[in-house]
Enzyme design. Structure first.
Site, mmCIF file in Angstrom:
data_model
loop_
_atom_site.group_PDB
_atom_site.id
_atom_site.type_symbol
_atom_site.label_atom_id
_atom_site.label_comp_id
_atom_site.label_asym_id
_atom_site.label_seq_id
_atom_site.Cartn_x
_atom_site.Cartn_y
_atom_site.Cartn_z
ATOM 1 N N ARG A 1 -5.517 0.881 -6.749
ATOM 2 C CA ARG A 1 -4.275 1.428 -6.191
ATOM 3 C C ARG A 1 -3.764 2.613 -7.001
ATOM 4 N NH1 ARG A 1 -2.264 -2.043 -2.162
ATOM 5 N NH2 ARG A 1 -2.580 -4.257 -2.495
ATOM 6 N N ASP B 1 -4.777 1.297 10.874
ATOM 7 C CA ASP B 1 -6.155 0.898 11.151
ATOM 8 C C ASP B 1 -6.186 0.322 12.572
ATOM 9 O OD1 ASP B 1 -8.839 0.359 9.992
ATOM 10 O OD2 ASP B 1 -8.251 -1.738 10.078
ATOM 11 N N GLY C 1 0.773 -1.247 0.000
ATOM 12 C CA GLY C 1 0.000 0.000 0.000
ATOM 13 C C GLY C 1 0.798 1.287 0.000
#
Ligand code: IMP
Ligand code: MG
Length: 185
Positions: free
Chosen positions: A177, A115, A53
């Site tokens: 992405r 997260d 990511g």
């Protein structure tokens, strides 16, 4: 060639709700780079990007840092957290480890989003265990409402609500992405 349709709920751009524009992201990345360039001026910095990511955020951040006179070494780590269905059961697997020496270095871990905090918590602990002189963490996005373990990123681009987001490196089922802005699914 595999022509199987991709199994994902979100197939069209129109189904996504905009959150952060390209311009907003670009400005904030510039501000983060300025802060980092001040904090790490004259230091032997190793930047560790968390795959997959972080790759777009890292690429933009590094080019900004270079323009501000910082020329860090760059490495990557790939990890994922699993089994976090209860607060205590989550565990983290490292698939690809850092290859450059960490001992005695100032390490900056760069990721797209924090997260639950499990992945970055584990990675930072691991780098400290390898003898890093300092370990700090820079994330583009933070979802503080989702935290399950105590983890505080040192540099945060944006705090966002508890919504699943895609774009600028972030995926849903490996899609989106490459989208230059960030949107909610
Ligand atoms: P954590 O260990 O729960 O903090 O996991 C963080 C990882 O989960 C991130 O590096 C992302 O790969 C993924 N993730 C968490 N939230 C999102 C989201 O909203 N969109 C895309 N990926 C996410
Ligand atoms: Mg990630």
């Amino acid at each position: 060639m595999n022509n199987q349709p991709v199994d994902t709920e979100v197939k069209t751009r129109a189904a996504l709700e905009p959150l952060l524009s390209e311009g907003e992201i670009e400005r904030r990345v510039g501000q983060l780079a300025e802060q980092l360039a001040k904090d790490y001026a004259g230091r032997d910095l190793l930047v560790v990007g968390v795959l997959k990511g972080a790759f777009i955020f890292l690429a933009d951040l590094l080019r900004r840092l270079n323009k501000l006179g910082l020329n860090p070494q760059v490495d990557f780590i790939r990890a994922a957290s699993y089994g976090a269905d209860t607060r205590s059961s989550g565990w983290v697997k490292v698939f690809l480890d850092v290859s450059l020496p960490v001992e005695g270095r100032d390490v900056l871990v760069v990721d797209d989003i924090v997260d639950s905090g499990r992945t970055l918590g584990h990675i930072c602990e691991r780098l400290r265990g390898l003898g890093a002189a300092s370990v700090r963490c820079c994330v583009l996005l933070d979802k503080p409402a989702r935290r399950e373990v105590p983890f505080h990123p040192d540099y945060v681009g944006f705090e966002i609500p508890d919504r699943f987001v895609v774009g600028y490196g972030l995926d849903k089922a490996e899609l989106w992405r490459g989208m230059p802005d960030i949107a909610m699914t």
